[in-house]
Design an enzyme around this catalytic site. Structure first.
Site, short mmCIF file in Angstrom:
data_model
loop_
_atom_site.label_atom_id
_atom_site.label_comp_id
_atom_site.label_asym_id
_atom_site.label_seq_id
_atom_site.Cartn_x
_atom_site.Cartn_y
_atom_site.Cartn_z
N HIS A 67 -31.12 24.14 -61.42
CA HIS A 67 -30.15 23.57 -60.49
C HIS A 67 -29.77 24.54 -59.37
O HIS A 67 -29.05 24.16 -58.44
CB HIS A 67 -28.88 23.12 -61.23
CG HIS A 67 -28.01 24.27 -61.62
ND1 HIS A 67 -28.34 25.13 -62.65
CD2 HIS A 67 -26.85 24.72 -61.11
CE1 HIS A 67 -27.40 26.06 -62.75
NE2 HIS A 67 -26.49 25.84 -61.83
N HIS A 82 -27.38 26.18 -54.38
CA HIS A 82 -26.89 25.47 -55.57
C HIS A 82 -27.07 23.98 -55.34
O HIS A 82 -26.34 23.38 -54.54
CB HIS A 82 -25.42 25.83 -55.80
CG HIS A 82 -24.93 25.46 -57.16
ND1 HIS A 82 -24.65 24.16 -57.51
CD2 HIS A 82 -24.68 26.22 -58.24
CE1 HIS A 82 -24.23 24.14 -58.77
NE2 HIS A 82 -24.24 25.39 -59.23
#
Length: 159
Positions: A67, A82
């Protein structure tokens, strides 16, 4: 004391990691990013699930859950990309990694792919903050991305 003898730094560009809509970090619905606790930067609401290197540099870490990825640009900026908010909880489902720690990448190289529909279906926001984690090393870290951006378009200027 007055930095009179310091060489003038050249502006360096960090590009958008994805095609989408560039927004200010203050628009990220997470105080860690919105209040710049990790550093200054910008965010992109991605339209496509491909995340590209925003500058030339070395991949520092690819999180096990895919992620997020960190990298150090060739000019020294330590960047965190992110993908989405709370997407760590997806445990890598819907994410595909294309790089590993230690890889040297060029701006525009594919880092990760994400199934944006899967992220949305799981109830998570797809907004993707791009943070300069070593912000204090620079006199200025400025979000210059506004509105529609393509991957690689200027997003952040550091000097």
């Amino acid at each position: 004391m007055f930095n009179l003898f310091k060489k003038k730094e050249n502006n360096k560009v960090i590009g958008s990691p994805a095609k989408g809509r560039a927004v200010a970090l203050s628009e990220v619905n997470d105080p860690t990013f919105a209040e710049e606790m990790l550093g200054k930067g910008a965010a992109v609401i991605p339209e496509e699930g491909k995340i590209y290197a925003p500058a030339d540099g070395e991949v520092g870490m690819v999180f096990d859950t895919l992620h997020a990825v960190s990298m150090t640009t060739d000019f020294g900026a330590e960047i965190l990309i992110h993908i989405g908010l709370d997407t760590v909880k997806m445990k890598g489902e819907g994410f595909t990694g294309h790089v590993k720690a230690g890889d040297h990448v060029k701006k525009g190289d594919l880092l990760l792919e994400v199934d944006l529909e899967k992220v949305k279906a799981a109830g998570y926001d797809t907004i993707t903050p791009v943070i300069v984690c070593n912000t204090p090393d620079y006199s200025s870290v400025e979000n210059v991305g506004k509105g529609a951006v393509n991957a690689g378009d200027d997003l952040i200027i550091v000097s």
